[in-house]
Design a protein around this motif. Structure first.
Motif, PDB file in Angstrom:
ATOM      1  N   LEU A 121       0.820  -1.209   0.000  1.00  0.00           N
ATOM      2  CA  LEU A 121       0.000   0.000   0.000  1.00  0.00           C
ATOM      3  C   LEU A 121       0.856   1.262   0.000  1.00  0.00           C
ATOM      4  O   LEU A 121       0.402   2.322  -0.435  1.00  0.00           O
ATOM      5  CB  LEU A 121      -0.940   0.001   1.203  1.00  0.00           C
ATOM      6  CG  LEU A 121      -2.048  -1.057   1.196  1.00  0.00           C
ATOM      7  CD1 LEU A 121      -3.023  -0.826   2.334  1.00  0.00           C
ATOM      8  CD2 LEU A 121      -2.793  -1.073  -0.138  1.00  0.00           C
ATOM      9  N   ASP A 131      -5.722   1.654  -9.099  1.00  0.00           N
ATOM     10  CA  ASP A 131      -6.064   1.006  -7.832  1.00  0.00           C
ATOM     11  C   ASP A 131      -5.969   1.971  -6.662  1.00  0.00           C
ATOM     12  O   ASP A 131      -6.677   1.816  -5.668  1.00  0.00           O
ATOM     13  CB  ASP A 131      -5.137  -0.188  -7.606  1.00  0.00           C
ATOM     14  CG  ASP A 131      -5.074  -1.085  -8.813  1.00  0.00           C
ATOM     15  OD1 ASP A 131      -5.862  -2.036  -8.890  1.00  0.00           O
ATOM     16  OD2 ASP A 131      -4.262  -0.806  -9.705  1.00  0.00           O
ATOM     17  N   MET A 135      -9.138   2.346  -4.268  1.00  0.00           N
ATOM     18  CA  MET A 135      -9.093   2.115  -2.827  1.00  0.00           C
ATOM     19  C   MET A 135      -9.934   3.156  -2.088  1.00  0.00           C
ATOM     20  O   MET A 135     -10.756   2.817  -1.229  1.00  0.00           O
ATOM     21  CB  MET A 135      -7.655   2.172  -2.318  1.00  0.00           C
ATOM     22  CG  MET A 135      -6.785   1.000  -2.677  1.00  0.00           C
ATOM     23  SD  MET A 135      -5.244   0.956  -1.718  1.00  0.00           S
ATOM     24  CE  MET A 135      -4.625   2.621  -1.872  1.00  0.00           C
ATOM     25  N   PHE A 256       0.778  -7.715   1.636  1.00  0.00           N
ATOM     26  CA  PHE A 256      -0.221  -7.020   2.449  1.00  0.00           C
ATOM     27  C   PHE A 256      -0.093  -7.326   3.942  1.00  0.00           C
ATOM     28  O   PHE A 256      -0.595  -6.570   4.765  1.00  0.00           O
ATOM     29  CB  PHE A 256      -1.640  -7.347   1.971  1.00  0.00           C
ATOM     30  CG  PHE A 256      -1.962  -6.736   0.640  1.00  0.00           C
ATOM     31  CD1 PHE A 256      -2.238  -5.382   0.533  1.00  0.00           C
ATOM     32  CD2 PHE A 256      -1.949  -7.508  -0.508  1.00  0.00           C
ATOM     33  CE1 PHE A 256      -2.517  -4.807  -0.700  1.00  0.00           C
ATOM     34  CE2 PHE A 256      -2.221  -6.942  -1.744  1.00  0.00           C
ATOM     35  CZ  PHE A 256      -2.513  -5.588  -1.838  1.00  0.00           C
ATOM     36  N   HIS A 300      -1.168  -5.986  -6.906  1.00  0.00           N
ATOM     37  CA  HIS A 300      -1.810  -4.771  -6.406  1.00  0.00           C
ATOM     38  C   HIS A 300      -3.281  -4.667  -6.788  1.00  0.00           C
ATOM     39  O   HIS A 300      -3.992  -3.801  -6.272  1.00  0.00           O
ATOM     40  CB  HIS A 300      -1.053  -3.534  -6.904  1.00  0.00           C
ATOM     41  CG  HIS A 300      -1.100  -3.347  -8.391  1.00  0.00           C
ATOM     42  ND1 HIS A 300      -0.213  -3.959  -9.247  1.00  0.00           N
ATOM     43  CD2 HIS A 300      -1.926  -2.618  -9.174  1.00  0.00           C
ATOM     44  CE1 HIS A 300      -0.476  -3.610 -10.485  1.00  0.00           C
ATOM     45  NE2 HIS A 300      -1.518  -2.801 -10.472  1.00  0.00           N
ATOM     46  N   ALA A 303      -5.720  -4.631  -3.829  1.00  0.00           N
ATOM     47  CA  ALA A 303      -5.594  -3.615  -2.775  1.00  0.00           C
ATOM     48  C   ALA A 303      -6.952  -3.077  -2.320  1.00  0.00           C
ATOM     49  O   ALA A 303      -7.193  -2.971  -1.108  1.00  0.00           O
ATOM     50  CB  ALA A 303      -4.682  -2.484  -3.249  1.00  0.00           C
ATOM     51  N   TRP A 306      -8.547  -5.620   0.089  1.00  0.00           N
ATOM     52  CA  TRP A 306      -7.969  -5.638   1.431  1.00  0.00           C
ATOM     53  C   TRP A 306      -8.403  -4.419   2.233  1.00  0.00           C
ATOM     54  O   TRP A 306      -8.612  -4.499   3.457  1.00  0.00           O
ATOM     55  CB  TRP A 306      -6.445  -5.699   1.350  1.00  0.00           C
ATOM     56  CG  TRP A 306      -5.924  -7.029   0.909  1.00  0.00           C
ATOM     57  CD1 TRP A 306      -5.360  -7.329  -0.291  1.00  0.00           C
ATOM     58  CD2 TRP A 306      -5.910  -8.241   1.666  1.00  0.00           C
ATOM     59  NE1 TRP A 306      -5.003  -8.647  -0.341  1.00  0.00           N
ATOM     60  CE2 TRP A 306      -5.331  -9.239   0.851  1.00  0.00           C
ATOM     61  CE3 TRP A 306      -6.351  -8.592   2.944  1.00  0.00           C
ATOM     62  CZ2 TRP A 306      -5.162 -10.557   1.284  1.00  0.00           C
ATOM     63  CZ3 TRP A 306      -6.185  -9.903   3.377  1.00  0.00           C
ATOM     64  CH2 TRP A 306      -5.603 -10.863   2.557  1.00  0.00           C
TER      65      TRP A 306
END
Length: 500
Positions: A121, A131, A135, A256, A300, A303, A306
């Motif tokens: 991240l 991404d 997010m 992650f 990624h 992301a 998560w």
């Protein structure tokens, strides 16, 4: 440190956010552009309704700063702010979801910590990718999904309108946002029942979302639906293998971090009405994991998934901390801190001291961090040599070599010589027969000069430009004066190092 990390959990969370945001800003001023970053900055330099490989939002949000010719350090404040909004949004979301619970402030702080200690991240917080935008939008979508799961939502119009705007923006950010949209539908219909489909406000929201993504549809209709054709072919991948999936899952754990896995016990102990929100993680993640079997999913891409899981991870971590697992959590946090620090350090040092320098002009050692350095120098040299040789264009043999040159050697157009569609073909087209170009080659992806029936009539090496970083030889660029393009694209042939 008391100023940054006071005893109150929300104040501690603000301290973590401030510290990481400043770190991202500092590193953003030190690192060169990655392949994808430069590509999306070129989106902003060529405003359009959409683009070959991605929807347009990642370019649109950078247009004002690019138009002002802002330095890289300022341009990188955009992903920094997106990261800040994402993690602070998770903090607020966690407080809202677990409102009334004594551990809610601790859970919100734990969710922030889990994201702040996730190594990958940080990359998305420094370099703007689709991404990065998705997010931040995913957190807002999760907030709005929880709102629409409440009984009172059926009598209000505004929440559905807000959801439509967020879905439309997500569609402008990345095509894979459709997986999140499916998850949202599962949550809302599960909470409200099928009667929700009869609400005019729901359909109003969907119309708004559809209107917002019309630029993508219009652009594709004007370009033979090239984006969708490319994405469908890309999604198929090659032969599906379970080993690829297992490698993908292991990579996910490493990039992650295991702290987010506390979402499993957190989900089990969470209030029942909250549990359907886990679909915002499960549905996209399972699809990407399956796609990885064909070799098409990148680490990624998950992301945003998560990020959607973070509130449950925060709740699980708070429970585990209270039940005496403090040493385990502290140990995991320390490992993730070290992993994040090592990743950011290696990015800054171009791999040193783990990857020592080499004679990059002869046989460069594989170095995933090498391409973050040296391209600004190469772009400036390309401009000078092109002017000296009377050449008005730059050529490369692979599109990944073109992004940084396209940015750093502006306004010279970049031509990609290999066959196949790319955004560069849409911007610059193909070289016409008989034309010449300044061909640029990079030692970490070195190709033979394309001379012959498929290529140029001649290519003369002008010079080789070595690149050093922190006193260590890192890479080299070769510049060729190539004349007499045949009109037929060559099949690029990589130059093999000695003893390969």
């Amino acid at each position: 440190m008391q100023f940054l990390f006071p005893p109150e959990p929300s104040a501690r969370a603000r301290g973590v956010l401030l510290l990481v945001f400043v770190l991202h800003a500092l590193l953003g001023g030190l690192l060169g552009l990655s392949v994808d970053e430069a590509h999306y900055l070129l989106y902003a330099a060529h405003p359009a309704l959409s683009y070959f490989d991605h929807p347009p939002l990642v370019g649109w949000v950078q247009i004002p700063l690019v138009a002002l010719d802002a330095p890289i350090a300022v341009l990188r404040l955009v992903p920094g702010v997106c990261w800040l909004l994402t993690v602070w949004g998770v903090h607020r979301l966690t407080l809202r979801l677990f409102a009334g619970q004594a551990m809610a402030p601790q859970a919100a702080l734990a969710a922030v910590s889990a994201l702040a200690l996730a190594p990958l991240l940080h990359v998305l917080g420094i370099g703007l990718l689709p991404d990065t935008l998705l997010m931040a939008l995913t957190v807002a979508l999760m907030q709005q999904t929880w709102t629409l799961m409440q009984p009172a939502a059926t009598t209000r119009v505004v929440p559905w309108v807000v959801m439509g705007v967020l879905l439309g923006l997500s569609g402008l950010a990345k095509y894979t946002a459709v997986f999140t949209a499916v998850a949202i539908a599962v949550c809302v219909v599960g909470a409200q029942g099928l009667r929700v489909l009869r609400l005019p406000a729901l359909w109003l929201g969907l119309v708004i979302a559809a209107l917002l993504i019309t630029p993508v549809l219009v652009w594709n209709a004007q370009n033979q639906w090239i984006s969708f054709t490319y994405q469908l072919a890309h999604g198929k991948g090659s032969v599906w293998q379970l080993s690829h999936v297992l490698r993908f899952l292991l990579t996910q754990l490493l990039v992650f971090g295991p702290m987010l896995l506390f979402a499993a016990p957190g989900w089990r102990s969470a209030p029942t009405p909250l549990r359907p929100l886990v679909w915002l993680f499960v549905i996209p993640f399972v699809i990407f994991a399956y796609m990885s079997g064909g070799g098409t999913a990148l680490p990624h891409w998950t992301a945003p998934s998560w990020v959607a899981l973070a509130p449950f991870a925060g709740w699980g971590l708070a429970f585990a901390w209270r039940r005496g697992m403090r040493r385990v959590i502290a140990g995991l946090a320390s490992l993730q801190f070290l992993a994040s620090a090592c990743l950011l350090g290696l990015m800054s040092s171009a791999g040193w001291p783990v990857i020592a320098g080499s004679d990059a002009a002869v046989a460069p050692r594989p170095n995933p961090f090498a391409d973050l350095h040296g391209w600004e120098l190469a772009g400036a040299r390309a401009q000078t040599l092109a002017e000296q040789q009377g050449l008005s264009r730059v050529a490369v043999q692979n599109w990944t070599l073109g992004s940084r040159l396209g940015w750093y050697a502006r306004p010279l157009p970049v031509f990609v010589l290999e066959e196949g569609d790319s955004q560069f073909k849409l911007w610059a087209g193909d070289l016409s027969a008989g034309e010449g170009a300044l061909l640029v080659d990079w030692s970490h992806m070195a190709y033979e000069a394309p001379v012959g029936a498929h290529g140029f009539a001649s290519c003369t090496l002008l010079e080789s430009l070595p690149v050093q970083h922190w006193g260590q030889p890192l890479a080299s660029f070769r510049f060729y004066d190539c004349r007499g393009w045949s009109g037929a694209a060559p099949q690029p042939r990589l130059t093999l190092p000695p003893n390969s």
